[in-house]
Design an enzyme around this catalytic site. Structure first.
Site, PDB file in Angstrom:
ATOM      1  N   LYS A  80       0.854  -1.203   0.000  1.00  0.00           N
ATOM      2  CA  LYS A  80       0.000   0.000   0.000  1.00  0.00           C
ATOM      3  C   LYS A  80       0.882   1.243   0.000  1.00  0.00           C
ATOM      4  O   LYS A  80       1.920   1.281   0.676  1.00  0.00           O
ATOM      5  CB  LYS A  80      -0.896  -0.039   1.246  1.00  0.00           C
ATOM      6  CG  LYS A  80      -1.895   1.117   1.350  1.00  0.00           C
ATOM      7  CD  LYS A  80      -2.746   0.976   2.609  1.00  0.00           C
ATOM      8  CE  LYS A  80      -3.761   2.085   2.754  1.00  0.00           C
ATOM      9  NZ  LYS A  80      -4.577   1.952   3.990  1.00  0.00           N
ATOM     10  N   SER A 155      -9.572   2.070   3.300  1.00  0.00           N
ATOM     11  CA  SER A 155      -8.732   2.815   2.384  1.00  0.00           C
ATOM     12  C   SER A 155      -7.746   1.950   1.584  1.00  0.00           C
ATOM     13  O   SER A 155      -7.203   2.427   0.588  1.00  0.00           O
ATOM     14  CB  SER A 155      -7.959   3.875   3.165  1.00  0.00           C
ATOM     15  OG  SER A 155      -7.055   3.266   4.062  1.00  0.00           O
ATOM     16  N   SER A 179      -9.564  -0.195   7.535  1.00  0.00           N
ATOM     17  CA  SER A 179      -9.015  -0.076   6.174  1.00  0.00           C
ATOM     18  C   SER A 179      -8.363  -1.315   5.576  1.00  0.00           C
ATOM     19  O   SER A 179      -8.099  -1.330   4.382  1.00  0.00           O
ATOM     20  CB  SER A 179      -8.009   1.064   6.129  1.00  0.00           C
ATOM     21  OG  SER A 179      -8.688   2.259   5.893  1.00  0.00           O
TER      22      SER A 179
HETATM   23  N1  GLN Z   1     -12.947   4.416   6.978  1.00  0.00           N
HETATM   24  C1  GLN Z   1     -12.227   4.848   8.123  1.00  0.00           C
HETATM   25  C2  GLN Z   1     -11.849   6.303   7.987  1.00  0.00           C
HETATM   26  O1  GLN Z   1     -12.181   6.861   7.008  1.00  0.00           O
HETATM   27  C3  GLN Z   1     -11.038   3.978   8.378  1.00  0.00           C
HETATM   28  C4  GLN Z   1      -9.872   4.294   7.545  1.00  0.00           C
HETATM   29  C5  GLN Z   1      -8.653   3.499   7.925  1.00  0.00           C
HETATM   30  O2  GLN Z   1      -8.754   2.478   8.591  1.00  0.00           O
HETATM   31  N2  GLN Z   1      -7.503   4.000   7.538  1.00  0.00           N
HETATM   32  O3  GLN Z   1     -11.223   6.863   8.827  1.00  0.00           O
END
Ligand code: GLN
Length: 484
Positions: A80, A155, A179
């Site tokens: 990532k 994400s 994420s």
């Molecule tokens: N969807 C969550 C957010 O927008 C989690 C994102 C993540 O785990 N990086 O913060």
């Protein structure tokens, strides 16, 4: 020799490489061929380091020929775009890191390298890992391999789409509020969020430092166990890593769940959930019961406060962490500034996307004098209560079964106009980060419309062996039924 890489697991690749049935160079070449075919549609990779990867593969093949070893010797992996890989770009899905080249390896990357892994390229993500659909990437659109009209989740959407779409054997992602697990569930692969402190965050670009963890996205649970065993453990460069021994996570794998108590939280099966998601998860629970597990009802009473708590803590930490992008130190610098303040303002105004700005503003607000006690301090107290819920539940069970998300993957644009609806869908995942514990997402079938559904297996702090064991037994019985 050419080989089909689209269903290849890391475990199988390691086996084939060690039996000299395939060379790393062939494997990487075959994968690059697949990526060229498929990635124009999926958009999973933001950068592919073809020449460099082939060179790494050739080195791995030579090392093997000379009797060298390594648990991942010659295995290509996707990373990532939030983790530093020496000599490669690291843009975090943002314009503000344009032109930045990592001067060092994140600890997790260094550990993969030390085992001989080939670092093939980096995958798309929501800008600075803020989002649930990868639609917040400033770089490109990533599509769900199960249905390209739908988002891959986020994400770590690029990582999940690459693994589920047959163009990466496995990937590392990061999980602050879901994420890794949510895109794994949306795309149909395995995703593991380790316990806070299990895996080093050194070289992971920080979003919310008390919640962030790095973990694997893989094609099966055994691969997740293998990769966790390599990246986990104490790191002097990250003081929050725990000095807890790293076991062989696959050592306890069996096909039976006899003697295992699995909790079912009342608050994670709610009105308004997609009936197919609930249906698949309940079927998975029945499969686990059939494997010998005892299913016990548990309660996590503070769940309803989790989203508010998460979005206060995560934005507060993000507002501090993102202060470093000022046009002076990293990447993008806006033109035409009159003085240094003007440089910061222009760089940040042009470099950050709307969701990142929203979070910096929210986070600055909840930390500001007068509001700190009302929001930030209260959120910290609720966080402790949420952790307490899990402590109490784990008195009654060894692991907890739950959905990963209330709905399957949605269509592009469906939630971008309403950030709150996007935030609310993190309800079953963000709690785990707030509590600092671990959880696994395992595919548990499809909706009527053919979209993947994820089963979440939640464990206590440093309970990765237990959740991987449950996930593996479940996966085996499901694969068996499918005739695989
Ligand atoms: N969807 C969550 C957010 O927008 C989690 C994102 C993540 O785990 N990086 O913060």
């Amino acid at each position: 020799m050419t080989m089909d890489v689209s269903n290849l697991t890391v475990t199988k690749a390691v086996e084939s490489l060690s039996e000299n049935a395939v060379r790393s160079v062939d494997l990487v070449q075959a994968l690059i061929g697949r990526i060229r075919e498929r990635d124009p549609v999926l958009g999973a990779y933001v950068d592919l380091n073809e020449a460099d990867a082939l060179e790494q593969a050739a080195v791995a093949d030579t090392r093997r020929a000379q009797g060298g070893a390594g648990r991942l010797l010659g295995v290509p992996l996707a990373i990532k775009d939030v983790l530093n890989v020496r000599g490669q770009s690291c843009r975090c899905g943002s314009r503000i890191l344009e032109g930045y080249v990592s001067p060092y390896d994140a600890t997790v990357v260094a550990r993969l390298r030390a085992e001989g892994a080939v670092l093939l390229g980096r995958t798309n993500m929501d800008e600075f890992a803020m989002g649930s659909s990868t639609e917040n990437s400033a770089l490109k659109v990533t599509r769900n391999p199960a249905n390209t009209a739908h988002v891959p989740g986020g994400s770590s959407g690029g990582s999940a789409a690459a693994v589920a779409g047959g163009i990466a054997l496995a990937s590392l992602g990061s999980d602050t509020g879901g994420s890794i697990r949510q895109p794994a569930a949306f795309c149909g692969c395995v995703g593991l969020k380790p316990t806070y402190g299990r895996v080093s965050r050194y070289g992971l670009v920080a979003f919310a430092s008390s919640l962030d963890q790095v973990g694997p996205l893989t094609r099966n649970v055994r691969d997740a166990a293998l990769l966790l065993g390599i990246i986990a453990g104490r790191d002097p460069a990250d003081a929050t890593t725990a000095d807890v021994p790293v076991p062989d996570y696959a050592a306890g794998f069996t096909d039976s769940l006899k003697g295992v108590r699995l909790g079912l939280p009342r608050e994670y099966f709610v009105d308004g959930m997609d009936p197919d998601v609930e249906g698949r998860v309940r079927e998975a629970v029945a499969v686990c019961r059939g494997l010998g597990a005892e299913i016990v009802p548990v309660s996590l009473p503070h769940t309803e406060y989790a989203i508010a708590t998460y979005y206060i803590i995560a934005t507060a930490e993000a507002s501090a962490n993102l202060a470093r992008y000022d046009g002076v130190r990293y990447g993008f610098r806006a033109d035409g500034a009159e003085d240094s303040l003007d440089l910061y303002v222009r760089t940040r105004a042009q470099g950050f996307g709307p969701e990142v700005k929203r979070r910096i503003i929210l986070g600055t607000y909840v930390l500001s004098s007068g509001y700190y006690d009302a929001y930030y301090l209260s959120a910290q107290k609720v966080r402790t209560l949420i952790r307490g819920d899990f402590d109490a539940a784990f008195q009654q069970c060894d692991a907890i079964l739950a959905p990963v998300t209330p709905t399957p993957a949605y269509r592009f644009g469906e939630r971008t106009g309403d950030p709150l609806s996007m935030y609310l869908s993190d309800i079953f995942t963000a709690t785990i980060n707030l509590a600092g514990i671990c959880a696994l997402s395992v595919p548990c079938g499809l909706t009527g419309g053919g979209l993947p559904v994820g089963l979440q297996v939640i464990g206590p702090a440093f309970g990765e062996s237990a959740i991987l064991r449950v996930g593996h037994a479940y996966e085996r019985s499901r694969d068996g039924k499918a005739g695989a």
